[in-house]
Design a protein around this motif. Structure first.
Motif, PDB file in Angstrom:
ATOM      1  N   PHE A 292      38.282   6.247 -14.696  1.00 43.48           N
ATOM      2  CA  PHE A 292      38.914   5.070 -15.302  1.00 43.48           C
ATOM      3  C   PHE A 292      40.275   4.711 -14.729  1.00 43.48           C
ATOM      4  O   PHE A 292      40.896   3.758 -15.182  1.00 43.48           O
ATOM      5  CB  PHE A 292      39.037   5.292 -16.820  1.00 43.48           C
ATOM      6  N   ARG A 293      40.743   5.451 -13.738  1.00 45.45           N
ATOM      7  CA  ARG A 293      42.069   5.215 -13.164  1.00 45.45           C
ATOM      8  C   ARG A 293      41.959   5.113 -11.646  1.00 45.45           C
ATOM      9  O   ARG A 293      41.147   5.817 -11.038  1.00 45.45           O
ATOM     10  CB  ARG A 293      42.990   6.378 -13.543  1.00 45.45           C
ATOM     11  N   VAL A 294      42.799   4.305 -11.048  1.00 46.82           N
ATOM     12  CA  VAL A 294      42.833   4.168  -9.600  1.00 46.82           C
ATOM     13  C   VAL A 294      43.099   5.527  -8.976  1.00 46.82           C
ATOM     14  O   VAL A 294      43.987   6.255  -9.427  1.00 46.82           O
ATOM     15  CB  VAL A 294      43.936   3.170  -9.166  1.00 46.82           C
ATOM     16  N   ASP A 295      42.335   5.855  -7.957  1.00 43.08           N
ATOM     17  CA  ASP A 295      42.560   7.093  -7.219  1.00 43.08           C
ATOM     18  C   ASP A 295      43.770   6.865  -6.326  1.00 43.08           C
ATOM     19  O   ASP A 295      43.710   6.083  -5.378  1.00 43.08           O
ATOM     20  CB  ASP A 295      41.333   7.441  -6.383  1.00 43.08           C
ATOM     21  N   ASP A 296      44.865   7.529  -6.635  1.00 40.60           N
ATOM     22  CA  ASP A 296      46.101   7.300  -5.885  1.00 40.60           C
ATOM     23  C   ASP A 296      46.315   8.287  -4.754  1.00 40.60           C
ATOM     24  O   ASP A 296      47.392   8.430  -4.239  1.00 40.60           O
ATOM     25  CB  ASP A 296      47.322   7.270  -6.812  1.00 40.60           C
ATOM     26  N   ASP A 297      45.246   8.990  -4.355  1.00 38.46           N
ATOM     27  CA  ASP A 297      45.353   9.924  -3.218  1.00 38.46           C
ATOM     28  C   ASP A 297      45.202   9.211  -1.915  1.00 38.46           C
ATOM     29  O   ASP A 297      44.579   8.272  -1.702  1.00 38.46           O
ATOM     30  CB  ASP A 297      44.288  11.012  -3.319  1.00 38.46           C
TER      31      ASP A 297
END
Length: 167
Positions: A162-167
């Protein structure tokens, strides 16, 4: 300055990595996405809420890294995490996703799969209740185990979908 035993450090190291997954929602919009000027107040509220969760996990982590953890501080932080997680359902009104142009990491799948999001939220709340019970027991090892539980079954499980993958 207190010395940290090698056994305690070995135990704490994986927990530190899990706690990093429980950090707050970033305030930066992804490249190419402009935030709308009139963002609903819930976006700032949920970002502040997640920062508070991260701050409480930091308290727990710091205490677990000491020779004599302050269990009262851990109990307070665990209670704060639980209270903040219980607020989540009210902080995600429909149309407040990154795809809607807002400065958030919340993905539209939250509203496309509301049952999945509700289940993920309830799992995080249940895991935080287990962490509160562990904190009340006074056993740092039990708290550490529940930090791992909430990190994997609460924070990471929700963030992965449910959250943007910020990797």
């Amino acid at each position: 300055m207190k010395r940290i035993s090698k056994a305690r450090l070995i135990t704490a190291t994986p927990l530190i990595a899990l706690l990093a997954a429980c950090g707050g929602e970033a305030a930066d919009a992804p490249q190419g996405t402009e935030a709308q000027s009139e963002a609903p107040s819930e976006i700032a509220e949920r970002q502040d809420n997640f920062e508070g969760i991260g701050d409480s996990f930091k308290v727990i982590r710091e205490q677990l890294e000491t020779e004599a953890p302050d269990m009262a501080a851990i109990q307070t932080a665990a209670g704060d995490i639980n209270t903040r997680l219980q607020r989540l359902p009210d902080l995600f009104p429909e149309g407040t996703s990154m795809e809607a142009g807002f400065d958030t990491e919340a993905l539209a799948v939250i509203w496309e799969d509301p049952d999945g999001f509700a289940e993920a939220t309830q799992n995080a709340i249940a895991a935080s209740e287990e962490m509160m019970a562990a904190a009340a027991s006074g056993d740092p090892a039990a708290v550490g185990a529940q930090v791992g539980n909430i990190g994997l079954n609460g924070c990471k499980a929700c963030h992965d979908k449910f959250r943007v993958d910020d990797d």
